[in-house]
Every structure is written in structure tokens, then in C-alpha cells.
Design a protein around this motif. Sequence first.
Motif, PDB file in Angstrom:
ATOM      1  N   SER A 251       0.834  -1.204   0.000  1.00 45.29           N
ATOM      2  CA  SER A 251       0.000   0.000   0.000  1.00 45.29           C
ATOM      3  C   SER A 251       0.871   1.257   0.000  1.00 45.29           C
ATOM      4  N   ALA A 252       0.468   2.206  -0.824  1.00 46.65           N
ATOM      5  CA  ALA A 252       1.159   3.496  -0.962  1.00 46.65           C
ATOM      6  C   ALA A 252       2.583   3.349  -1.497  1.00 46.65           C
ATOM      7  N   CYS A 253       2.808   2.375  -2.363  1.00 51.25           N
ATOM      8  CA  CYS A 253       4.123   2.193  -2.991  1.00 51.25           C
ATOM      9  C   CYS A 253       4.065   2.316  -4.509  1.00 51.25           C
ATOM     10  N   ARG A 406      12.618   0.424  -1.172  1.00 50.91           N
ATOM     11  CA  ARG A 406      13.883   0.031  -0.560  1.00 50.91           C
ATOM     12  C   ARG A 406      14.913   1.108  -0.848  1.00 50.91           C
ATOM     13  N   ALA A 407      15.336   1.821   0.181  1.00 49.53           N
ATOM     14  CA  ALA A 407      16.346   2.865   0.005  1.00 49.53           C
ATOM     15  C   ALA A 407      17.640   2.256  -0.543  1.00 49.53           C
ATOM     16  N   THR A 433       7.490   0.769   5.594  1.00 53.10           N
ATOM     17  CA  THR A 433       6.061   0.968   5.893  1.00 53.10           C
ATOM     18  C   THR A 433       5.616   2.394   5.546  1.00 53.10           C
ATOM     19  N   THR A 434       4.316   2.540   5.232  1.00 52.78           N
ATOM     20  CA  THR A 434       3.758   3.823   4.805  1.00 52.78           C
ATOM     21  C   THR A 434       2.557   4.196   5.669  1.00 52.78           C
ATOM     22  N   GLY A 442       8.147   4.037   7.519  1.00 51.24           N
ATOM     23  CA  GLY A 442       9.549   4.039   7.103  1.00 51.24           C
ATOM     24  C   GLY A 442      10.385   2.890   7.645  1.00 51.24           C
ATOM     25  N   VAL A 443       9.748   1.934   8.296  1.00 51.00           N
ATOM     26  CA  VAL A 443      10.484   0.774   8.823  1.00 51.00           C
ATOM     27  C   VAL A 443      10.431  -0.351   7.791  1.00 51.00           C
ATOM     28  N   VAL A 444      11.595  -0.942   7.458  1.00 55.50           N
ATOM     29  CA  VAL A 444      11.580  -2.042   6.487  1.00 55.50           C
ATOM     30  C   VAL A 444      10.930  -3.272   7.112  1.00 55.50           C
TER      31      VAL A 444
END
Length: 591
Positions: A251-253, A406-407, A433-434, A442-444
Motif C-alpha cells: 500500500s502506498a508504494c 527500498r532505500a 512501511t507507509t 519508514g520501517v523495512v
Amino acid sequence: MQNLTSNLNVLKWTDEIIALTKPSKVMWIDGSEEQLNMLREEACGTGELIKLNHEKYPGCYYHRSQKDDVARMEDKTYICTSNKDDAGPTNNWKNPEDAYKLGREIFDGSMYGRTMYIIPYSMGPMGSPFSKIGFEITDSIYVVVSMNIMTRIGKKVLDVLGDSNDFVRGLHGKCNLDIDKRYIFHFPEDNTIWSCNSAYGGNVLLGKKCFALRIASYQGLKEGWMAEHMLILGIENPKGEVKYIAAAFPSACGKTNLAMLIPPELYRKKGYKVWTVGDDIAWLRIKEDGRLWAINPEAGFFGVAPGTNNKSNPNALMATKKNAIFTNVAYNLDDDTVWWERLDNNPPENALDWQGNPWNGKKSKEKGAHPNSRFTAPAKNCPCISKEWESPEGVPISAIIFGGRRARTAPLVYQSRSWQHGVFVGSTLASETTAAASGKVGVVRRDPMAMLPFIGYNAGDYFGHWLEMGRKASNPPEIFHVNWFRTNDSGEFIWPGFGDNFRVLEWIIDRCENKSGAEEAVIGYIPRLEDINTQGLDITEDTLKDLLTIDSSSWMEDVKNIEEFYAKIGSRIPAELYNELNKLKSNLSKI
Ligand code: GDP
Ligand code: PGA
Ligand code: MN
Ligand code: MN
């Protein structure tokens, strides 16, 4: 009011729910414009909806939900199977008996003094062999009018259902919106959904996440098909041939954006076009030709508003210009229009923010719209809607794409070596996360197939089902992974994204037809620099190199995380996926 159906299975169930919730009035939703208009007017009278400027936004309405009720709540979402292991460790579980008991306590008399609406709806084009029927009982007009956009509703659905007992029983009640008593219960074994104390779309438009993903994924396991969190798009080449792609991002990606993408000018000039079939959910079946065919079970878009603008996604913006509903965005008091962050550079000064507080967009530091504010818009409004979008047969899928935020670690794109390897890639999908779900942003986290919050059963069995589908399909799609969200040391995205993602889609489609090159890397096939068309793109060769680099130490770290994730899912993970994991580990150890 008269019943709209003589189907005894339906009437038995609605009678039970009426006896439980004790509404003062019951209204069957027939889907007529007269009835919907009457409901819209009534909701405007109570403030549940606000009518927007009818010249600028004909047929559009504005809605706000409570401050603590603006996103899906995964900690309030349960899969209630008789056996705990069938829900699996990635879902919250409650014994069906306990969940029904708790639900009955909450719903008991909850519609007293209110009207109950009974909405018959179809997921999928009316009468298509792919389609499924559901009912949503609700005490919210917002839900009725939103379901009218997101699904196909009314009398015509009852005609298709006839006397059948094959329908999903959905109950939603706002109750008193008490967050401590908010539950979204799914009973896959009896095709039932109970959702209480929420008014946020993702929790209450039961056709969408609850039915079309959680319940449908379970039905798909039993019946041999798949319900996935995927957009569907068609790419038309200059010869007029259309190839279809399905893509799963959390979601939101970026699903809605990719589904409605406008190719860069150099491609448009040559005659390439992108057509939208769906932006969030795909139901996939294997047909006689051995291919996977997909339909979009929905009839509308429930899109993220912030960031949607004439440059990023003009097609989505156009889709919201009539008969749409906006939730938790800012409201411009001067001209009864809506605004959200990055819509344009001209925020209103005399406005209300998403919580209904006075808001001056030029002065205030607060956001006008909630980051997960949404629009609900009819799919048929979308200028690039595919002419196949309501095809009862669906469209044949050439490629499946997984992706996330993924940064680092994940390259711009790679292709799996086989269906089995592709399933491994999907099962290990990870993303930051979004705001689409409540909790830290922002947590993977690992989000297999972008379905972590939506798999209606044990995740290990779900992976097994994916492998099984590949074994059954003699001509399955190729599977890819993309990442539009790599950043540099200052945290800026290094890939331009949006329309330029077409350059990656071109490589993907060409790979499916053995027309483009690649090199075999430890994680799969990666394009060489010359395989991605960068003509007209403002990007250095070094950046492109960066985008396609596999950094073995961060991949090793990822492998550790995958091992932990697999261990958490436990013994139902198919051995084939451990083989793939071991292959990856051994490949990485060689570089
Ligand atoms: P969905 O929820 O998966 O449908 O995602 P959306 O398409 O609504 O996009 C969610 C957010 O990601 C929005 O803020 C978009 O602007 C942003 N986004 C979408 N595609 C891209 C992209 O290619 N690159 C970047 N940097 N952001 C994107
Ligand atoms: P999204 O849909 O995937 O477009 O964000 C809503 C959701 O998944 O909650
Ligand atoms: Mn979604
Ligand atoms: Mn979306």
C-alpha cells in the motif's frame, strides 16, 4: 420496506442481523440514482457528506473520518479460523466462536434508532465467470455511496445471484467508533466479515480488502485461483499489440501511479500507450491456453490523494473530477473545492484541514490533508481506462512484477530465473512501511507478494499455492522485481520514477519475448547498462550503475532477515523456497 429478493438464504441471514442490531428502519439498496441521490441529500443534512462545487466537481462529495480512524488497522484485523495454524503466524487470530460472541456483544442493538442499509454487490463484471457476489449490511451512507463507486451494486446483482447460497455475508456498523472496540473479523470458513467501530474505507468498504483479498485469497486456495494485491495494465506497442502486466507493491508504494502511467514523450511519439485495467486488486485464473488471465474485481479507484497532481498522475486526477468522494483532504471554504499536499503550488488560505480545523495553507505548518487521505473515483472516468477493463474473460498476463520501497539493497529491476525462483522473490518482498496502515512509517518489513495484511490464511500455504499455480500453468508469466525508491546518501530518490518507469516496463516486456539483453547476476537477470533506454533522461551513467548494483554485504544482511522471517512462518513453508534461499546464499558467498 419490501425485500428486494426472495432468496431464502439471503433473507435468513438478513433477518438474523436485523434481530441482532435492531435497526429502526431497513433499506435495500437497489442501485437506482433516485435512491442514491436521496441518501446523498440525507447525508449532507447530517454533515456526513459535504457537497462540493458542482461546476468544478459535478457529483462530488467530501467526507472526514475521525482522527484515530484514518488508515487500515492491522492490529485490529483478525482471521478467525477454527484451527489457529490455518490463519498462520502472520495474521491475528481469534477462535470463530469467541469472535462471533464478542461481535454479537458489540453489534447488539447497535443500529437502534438508525437505518440499516443492505447492499448487494458484485466483485467483477456482472455475470463474469470470474465474478463473486457479496452483501454489505451497514449503518453508514458514506459506505453505501462509496460501495456504489468501488463495486457494482443493486438489483441487477440479485438477479444474477438468483436462489444461490454462494455469497459473502458482510456486516459493518459504525457503533460508536470506539477504537478500543474496533475489530475487523474475517471468517473465511463461512464467507463472513464483521467490521465494527470504524468508518475508514480500508476497514469498512468490505468488498475491497476484506472480501476481494482476504476472503477471496482463501476461496482461491480452495478453488484453484488467486486473489492478489496487484494493479493490471496493458502496454500497447506501435503495431497496436497490447501486452498485460500485473504488479504487486505494498500500500502506498506506487500501484495507482504505475497503472495510469503516461510514457515519456519519445515513446508516445512512436505510438506506445498504457491502458489501465485495475489499480489495486487482481483475480487470476489459469485458462485452457495455460496462461494466467486476470480481472479487476473493482469498479473504482480508492487512491492516495497527496502527491496526485497534473504532473505525477494526470489520469488519476481526471478520474476524480466527477462523481468522486474525497476523504480527509483539506476543504477550501471559498469555493467548496478540495486540496491536498502537492496538488499544486496554490494552497487555499481559507480552508479546513482534514480534521475540520480552520487552516491557512499559505501560513500553516500543519498538513492540510492526512498523508493517507483518499479519493474514491469511478474507474470509467479514467481517460486511459482499457477497453478490456470489464471483459468478463479478463486479460492474459505476460509479466508479474513485485516491488517495494527500498532505500538500498534492491536494484531498479531484475528478472527471476523461473516461476519457482519468482515465487521466492515474491515471498521475500520487503518494503518501508507507509501511512496506509496505522503504525510507524519508514520501517523495512517483509511483505510477501505485498499481501502481508491481506493473506486470508497461513502464509506458508499461500506460498505453496503460488508454486502449485505455476505447476498447473503451462505458460505462466515471467516474474520480475522492481524498486523505484533507491536513494543516495542525502536520502534523495536517484531514479526519476513515474512516467520514466515505462523504460523499465519496456525491458520487462522485451525480456518476456526474448528481445532484450541481460546479464545473469547472483540474484537473477539484471539489465546491462545498454539494456535500459535512457534517451532523453537526465541521469548519469554512474547513477544507472548504482541503480543496478548488487551490494553483496547488504544482500547478506537481507538473507539473515529472510531466514528469520521464514522461521517465523514456520513449517508450512515449501521446501522449494528453502532451496531457492540456499541457492541465493551460496551465490552470494562466491562474490
Ligand atoms: P498505491 O497505494 O500503491 O496505489 O500507491 P500510489 O500510486 O498511490 O503512490 C503512493 C505514493 O508513492 C504517492 O505519494 C506517489 O507520489 C509515490 N510514487 C508513486 N510512484 C512513484 C515513483 O515511481 N517514484 C517515486 N519517487 N514516488 C512514487
Ligand atoms: P493502496 O490501497 O494499495 O492503493 O494504498 C489501499 C490499501 O492497500 O490500504
Ligand atoms: Mn491496496
Ligand atoms: Mn492505489
